[in-house]
Design a protein around this motif. Structure first.
Motif, PDB file in Angstrom:
ATOM      1  N   ILE A  34       0.856  -1.177   0.000  1.00 62.65           N
ATOM      2  CA  ILE A  34       0.000   0.000   0.000  1.00 62.65           C
ATOM      3  C   ILE A  34       0.896   1.231   0.000  1.00 62.65           C
ATOM      4  N   MET A  35       0.605   2.146  -0.909  1.00 63.64           N
ATOM      5  CA  MET A  35       1.301   3.426  -0.931  1.00 63.64           C
ATOM      6  C   MET A  35       0.321   4.475  -0.417  1.00 63.64           C
ATOM      7  N   VAL A  36       0.708   5.186   0.644  1.00 61.71           N
ATOM      8  CA  VAL A  36      -0.165   6.152   1.298  1.00 61.71           C
ATOM      9  C   VAL A  36       0.392   7.562   1.131  1.00 61.71           C
ATOM     10  N   PHE A  37      -0.487   8.481   0.758  1.00 60.22           N
ATOM     11  CA  PHE A  37      -0.163   9.901   0.685  1.00 60.22           C
ATOM     12  C   PHE A  37      -0.957  10.583   1.792  1.00 60.22           C
ATOM     13  N   LYS A  38      -0.239  11.265   2.697  1.00 57.31           N
ATOM     14  CA  LYS A  38      -0.886  11.886   3.847  1.00 57.31           C
ATOM     15  C   LYS A  38      -0.171  13.177   4.194  1.00 57.31           C
ATOM     16  N   THR A  39      -0.807  13.967   5.043  1.00 64.29           N
ATOM     17  CA  THR A  39      -0.145  15.173   5.527  1.00 64.29           C
ATOM     18  C   THR A  39       0.746  14.783   6.711  1.00 64.29           C
ATOM     19  N   PRO A  40       1.830  15.515   6.922  1.00 65.10           N
ATOM     20  CA  PRO A  40       2.782  15.127   7.966  1.00 65.10           C
ATOM     21  C   PRO A  40       2.252  15.271   9.392  1.00 65.10           C
ATOM     22  N   TRP A  41       1.227  16.077   9.598  1.00 66.57           N
ATOM     23  CA  TRP A  41       0.742  16.348  10.951  1.00 66.57           C
ATOM     24  C   TRP A  41      -0.502  15.542  11.330  1.00 66.57           C
ATOM     25  N   GLN A  46      -1.652   8.390  10.445  1.00 63.42           N
ATOM     26  CA  GLN A  46      -0.546   7.547  10.912  1.00 63.42           C
ATOM     27  C   GLN A  46      -1.081   6.335  11.655  1.00 63.42           C
ATOM     28  N   ALA A  47      -2.147   6.500  12.428  1.00 63.94           N
ATOM     29  CA  ALA A  47      -2.764   5.373  13.136  1.00 63.94           C
ATOM     30  C   ALA A  47      -3.319   4.355  12.132  1.00 63.94           C
ATOM     31  N   TRP A  48      -3.916   4.832  11.015  1.00 58.77           N
ATOM     32  CA  TRP A  48      -4.416   3.935   9.963  1.00 58.77           C
ATOM     33  C   TRP A  48      -3.250   3.165   9.341  1.00 58.77           C
ATOM     34  N   GLU A  53      -0.165  -1.913   8.761  1.00 55.74           N
ATOM     35  CA  GLU A  53       1.103  -2.647   8.932  1.00 55.74           C
ATOM     36  C   GLU A  53       0.926  -3.806   9.898  1.00 55.74           C
ATOM     37  N   LYS A  54       0.223  -3.567  10.996  1.00 56.72           N
ATOM     38  CA  LYS A  54      -0.040  -4.622  11.986  1.00 56.72           C
ATOM     39  C   LYS A  54      -0.839  -5.765  11.363  1.00 56.72           C
ATOM     40  N   ALA A  55      -1.692  -5.432  10.388  1.00 61.07           N
ATOM     41  CA  ALA A  55      -2.498  -6.445   9.695  1.00 61.07           C
ATOM     42  C   ALA A  55      -1.688  -7.203   8.639  1.00 61.07           C
ATOM     43  N   GLY A  56      -0.422  -6.809   8.461  1.00 61.90           N
ATOM     44  CA  GLY A  56       0.440  -7.545   7.539  1.00 61.90           C
ATOM     45  C   GLY A  56       0.701  -6.881   6.205  1.00 61.90           C
ATOM     46  N   TYR A  57       0.213  -5.683   6.017  1.00 61.24           N
ATOM     47  CA  TYR A  57       0.455  -4.969   4.760  1.00 61.24           C
ATOM     48  C   TYR A  57       1.815  -4.272   4.800  1.00 61.24           C
ATOM     49  N   ASP A  58       2.447  -4.183   3.643  1.00 57.91           N
ATOM     50  CA  ASP A  58       3.705  -3.465   3.471  1.00 57.91           C
ATOM     51  C   ASP A  58       3.329  -2.050   3.045  1.00 57.91           C
ATOM     52  N   VAL A  59       3.477  -1.082   3.953  1.00 56.73           N
ATOM     53  CA  VAL A  59       2.987   0.270   3.711  1.00 56.73           C
ATOM     54  C   VAL A  59       4.155   1.226   3.533  1.00 56.73           C
ATOM     55  N   GLU A  60       4.077   2.021   2.481  1.00 60.59           N
ATOM     56  CA  GLU A  60       5.049   3.076   2.211  1.00 60.59           C
ATOM     57  C   GLU A  60       4.294   4.400   2.241  1.00 60.59           C
TER      58      GLU A  60
END
Length: 160
Positions: A34-41, A46-48, A53-60
């Motif tokens: 999963i590639m995620v685009f988010k704001t830094p603040w 970040q919790a999502w 990641e905890k569910a086993g996905y490789d997140v960038e």
């Protein structure tokens, strides 16, 4: 992480003239990336990410001040926008807009419908990243990006 041939490139318009290309690395299990685009603040974003990641996905993740160009490139309808935008999938890419629950992502990747993506519009309390309450009631909508096709309920979270 080593980068392999590009599976998905997203042109990011930043300001008037800066363009960057973001790629999703190809590995044996690209449906798990999963590639995620988010704001830094944004703590809920970040919790999502951490829950995925905890569910086993490789997140960038890529932090950006303005996600408007990403949402436009991804084809997210204005009424379905949320606080972060993600992409998942190997050859068949899908958009994950907002706090989409793990169960909806699993359904999407199992069924592989002919849609552009799914969205949990806004920031529903109790959704993944927003308290993660299994009893929270909210809908996840599918959107196709095709003219004249309205979003449709794809998944119902909680007891409705």
């Amino acid at each position: 992480m080593t980068k392999f041939p590009t599976l998905f490139a997203v042109a990011l318009a930043m300001g008037l003239s800066t363009i960057a290309t973001v790629t999703l690395a190809e590995t044996r299990d690209t449906d798990n990336q999963i590639m995620v685009f988010k704001t830094p603040w944004c703590g809920c974003c970040q919790a999502w990410v951490e829950a995925m990641e905890k569910a086993g996905y490789d997140v960038e993740t890529t932090d950006m001040e303005d996600l408007t160009p990403i949402k436009m490139q991804a084809g997210v309808p204005g009424e379905l926008e949320a606080c972060h935008t993600a992409m998942i999938g190997g050859e068949r890419k899908y958009v994950l807009e907002g706090h989409v629950p793990i169960e909806a992502v699993e359904k999407l990747m199992t069924e592989r419908p002919d849609i552009l993506g799914v969205s949990t519009p806004g920031m529903p309390m109790g959704s993944l990243g927003m308290g993660d309450d299994p009893a929270a009631n909210y809908a996840v909508y599918a959107f196709t990006g095709r003219a004249g096709e309205a979003p449709a309920v794809f998944f119902k979270a909680g007891k409705q």
